[in-house]
Motif scaffolding. Structure first.
Motif, mmCIF file in Angstrom:
data_model
loop_
_atom_site.group_PDB
_atom_site.id
_atom_site.type_symbol
_atom_site.label_atom_id
_atom_site.label_comp_id
_atom_site.label_asym_id
_atom_site.label_seq_id
_atom_site.Cartn_x
_atom_site.Cartn_y
_atom_site.Cartn_z
ATOM 1 N N PRO A 83 -23.960 18.483 49.816
ATOM 2 C CA PRO A 83 -22.895 17.475 49.683
ATOM 3 C C PRO A 83 -21.569 17.915 50.272
ATOM 4 N N GLY A 84 -21.202 19.191 50.130
ATOM 5 C CA GLY A 84 -19.928 19.659 50.651
ATOM 6 C C GLY A 84 -19.827 19.491 52.153
ATOM 7 N N HIS A 120 -19.364 15.705 52.974
ATOM 8 C CA HIS A 120 -18.026 15.189 52.687
ATOM 9 C C HIS A 120 -16.986 15.754 53.657
ATOM 10 N N ASN A 121 -17.143 17.005 54.047
ATOM 11 C CA ASN A 121 -16.230 17.562 55.055
ATOM 12 C C ASN A 121 -16.403 16.849 56.398
ATOM 13 N N ALA A 122 -17.635 16.506 56.729
ATOM 14 C CA ALA A 122 -17.883 15.779 57.971
ATOM 15 C C ALA A 122 -17.253 14.396 57.941
ATOM 16 N N GLN A 181 -16.338 24.559 56.589
ATOM 17 C CA GLN A 181 -15.345 23.764 57.290
ATOM 18 C C GLN A 181 -15.981 23.171 58.540
ATOM 19 N N VAL A 182 -15.549 21.980 58.912
ATOM 20 C CA VAL A 182 -16.160 21.250 60.024
ATOM 21 C C VAL A 182 -15.187 21.134 61.188
ATOM 22 N N ARG A 183 -15.721 21.342 62.389
ATOM 23 C CA ARG A 183 -15.003 21.038 63.613
ATOM 24 C C ARG A 183 -15.909 20.122 64.448
ATOM 25 N N LEU A 184 -15.310 19.107 65.036
ATOM 26 C CA LEU A 184 -16.047 18.160 65.859
ATOM 27 C C LEU A 184 -16.002 18.591 67.322
ATOM 28 N N VAL A 185 -17.126 18.517 68.007
ATOM 29 C CA VAL A 185 -17.188 18.872 69.420
ATOM 30 C C VAL A 185 -17.969 17.803 70.182
ATOM 31 N N ASP A 186 -17.766 17.782 71.482
ATOM 32 C CA ASP A 186 -18.489 16.908 72.403
ATOM 33 C C ASP A 186 -18.040 15.456 72.292
ATOM 34 N N PHE A 187 -17.017 15.127 73.050
ATOM 35 C CA PHE A 187 -16.441 13.784 73.036
ATOM 36 C C PHE A 187 -16.709 13.041 74.345
ATOM 37 N N GLU A 188 -17.805 13.367 74.993
ATOM 38 C CA GLU A 188 -18.109 12.764 76.289
ATOM 39 C C GLU A 188 -18.304 11.256 76.203
ATOM 40 N N MET A 248 -21.999 8.273 51.199
ATOM 41 C CA MET A 248 -21.128 8.490 52.341
ATOM 42 C C MET A 248 -20.274 7.259 52.660
ATOM 43 N N ILE A 249 -20.806 6.083 52.424
ATOM 44 C CA ILE A 249 -19.994 4.877 52.577
ATOM 45 C C ILE A 249 -18.844 4.905 51.578
ATOM 46 N N GLU A 250 -19.138 5.288 50.352
ATOM 47 C CA GLU A 250 -18.085 5.394 49.333
ATOM 48 C C GLU A 250 -17.056 6.451 49.713
ATOM 49 N N ALA A 251 -17.524 7.586 50.251
ATOM 50 C CA ALA A 251 -16.601 8.664 50.624
ATOM 51 C C ALA A 251 -15.696 8.226 51.777
ATOM 52 N N TYR A 252 -16.243 7.502 52.734
ATOM 53 C CA TYR A 252 -15.463 7.088 53.907
ATOM 54 C C TYR A 252 -14.530 5.927 53.573
ATOM 55 N N TRP A 253 -15.048 4.899 52.926
ATOM 56 C CA TRP A 253 -14.287 3.676 52.703
ATOM 57 C C TRP A 253 -13.538 3.654 51.370
ATOM 58 N N GLY A 254 -13.845 4.621 50.496
ATOM 59 C CA GLY A 254 -13.214 4.636 49.180
ATOM 60 C C GLY A 254 -13.934 3.799 48.153
ATOM 61 N N ARG A 255 -14.945 3.067 48.555
ATOM 62 C CA ARG A 255 -15.750 2.238 47.655
ATOM 63 C C ARG A 255 -17.018 1.822 48.385
ATOM 64 N N TRP A 256 -17.993 1.374 47.626
ATOM 65 C CA TRP A 256 -19.202 0.834 48.239
ATOM 66 C C TRP A 256 -19.058 -0.671 48.308
ATOM 67 N N ASP A 257 -19.402 -1.253 49.443
ATOM 68 C CA ASP A 257 -19.250 -2.687 49.653
ATOM 69 C C ASP A 257 -20.520 -3.220 50.310
ATOM 70 N N VAL A 258 -21.053 -4.310 49.795
ATOM 71 C CA VAL A 258 -22.316 -4.833 50.312
ATOM 72 C C VAL A 258 -22.180 -5.267 51.766
ATOM 73 N N GLY A 259 -21.002 -5.793 52.143
ATOM 74 C CA GLY A 259 -20.792 -6.197 53.531
ATOM 75 C C GLY A 259 -20.770 -5.013 54.479
ATOM 76 N N VAL A 260 -20.106 -3.937 54.067
ATOM 77 C CA VAL A 260 -20.085 -2.718 54.883
ATOM 78 C C VAL A 260 -21.487 -2.139 55.000
ATOM 79 N N ALA A 261 -22.236 -2.160 53.902
ATOM 80 C CA ALA A 261 -23.602 -1.642 53.926
ATOM 81 C C ALA A 261 -24.474 -2.442 54.890
#
Length: 318
Positions: free
Chosen positions: A125-126, A129-131, A212-219, A247-260
């Motif tokens: 999970p860690g 959530h970092n991602a 800790q996460v670092r993002l790479v490859d933005f081609e 992960m939807i809850e972590a990103y959006w702050g809540r779970w939403d049926v439309g987002v799902a």
């Protein structure tokens, strides 16, 4: 893996790299050594070290990628460089040291304490959530110069498959009909265009010992529909439904049926996009990778969603 000193390269990829190294300011006559970095399916990747001659003190390593044959069909290198700089500014990218526009080559600091993640890492999970925090930071940054939506990508690839004579599935008419339904519903609902990586496979998330996460490859980065970023990540990770909800809850702050519902539709489009991309690469790439198998797998997953009994309901919920 052993190092190769400059001037000793024998293979075509090594010789192509050495030609590029000779054009880097300050490196024309410097002693250098290099070795390949595994993991890329579009380019050849290299770890390069300066000051590696007899009696020379080794300098800091850098990471450099040489664009693969045919990648100019779907990658705008200047746009990729802009996105790399943006990720660095967000605090979740890698330091960009130089850019050679004539070669489309970016040079990055080598992340000594980081490694490429695998799908297994995202069972923790860690890490997940970092991602999400890293992706959200990039998505929330100012708009990029290039806007290229998932619709633009798919339609471009369909034309390119025809141009290169790539293989097409027997049920292309059905796949494109479903694509058309999804496009119409998503456009009617309105798009939230934000900077997106558009390439969230596990290897593009670097991890250190503290996760800790670092993002790479933005081609493939561009302004695109926000929900596509998570949808494509879910495709790559093959998360079960409960983790997708988390992960939807972590990103959006809540779970939403439309987002799902939006996520499910975009997952199908993500698989269709990369399956079509794979058929182009199957025809033009010189890399040792089974693009046909990769594309067939992606198409199978797209069909699973296109044939899902909830497909009409997902479209209505958008």
């Amino acid at each position: 893996m052993s190092w190769t000193r400059r001037g000793e390269g024998a293979s075509p990829p090594e010789q192509a790299l050495e030609a590029i190294l000779a054009r880097i300011p300050g490196w024309a006559d410097a002693p250098l050594r290099y070795r390949p970095v595994s993991g890329g399916i579009s380019n050849t990747n290299w770890r390069v070290q300066a000051g590696s001659g007899a009696g020379d003190e080794a300098g800091a390593d850098v990471f450099l990628k040489v664009p693969g044959r045919g990648t100019e069909m779907f990658i705008t290198r200047a746009a990729a460089h802009e996105a790399s700089r943006r990720a660095e500014a967000c605090g979740f990218g890698v330091a960009v040291l130089d850019y050679l526009p004539e070669d489309g080559v970016e040079i990055f600091a080598f992340l000594e304490s980081f490694r490429a993640s695998s799908n297994l890492d995202f069972l923790r999970p860690g890490v997940r959530h970092n991602a999400v925090r890293a992706l959200r930071a990039f998505n929330d940054s100012p708009a990029l110069t290039l806007t290229k939506t998932i619709f633009d990508m798919i339609e471009e690839h369909v034309r390119q498959v025809d141009t290169v004579g790539g293989r097409v599935p027997q049920d292309t008419a059905f796949l494109m009909r479903r694509y058309g339904e999804a496009k119409a519903a998503l456009l009617a609902s309105g798009l939230d265009l934000v900077p997106c990586m558009n390439d969230t496979l596990a290897g593009n998330f670097m991890l250190d010992a503290a996760d800790q996460v670092r993002l790479v490859d933005f081609e493939y980065a561009s302004n695109n529909e926000r929900a596509y970023e998570l949808a494509l990540w879910f495709d790559e990770m093959a998360f079960p439904a409960d983790v997708e909800r988390e992960m939807i809850e972590a990103y959006w702050g809540r779970w939403d049926v439309g987002v799902a519902a939006r996520t499910q539709v975009l997952k199908a489009l993500g698989d269709l996009k990369w399956a079509t991309w794979a058929m182009i690469q199957d025809s033009v790439s010189t890399l040792d990778f089974d693009y046909y198998k990769y594309g067939t797998w992606k198409l199978s997953r797209a069909r699973t969603l296109f044939h899902h009994p909830d497909w009409p309901r997902w479209l209505r919920l958008l």
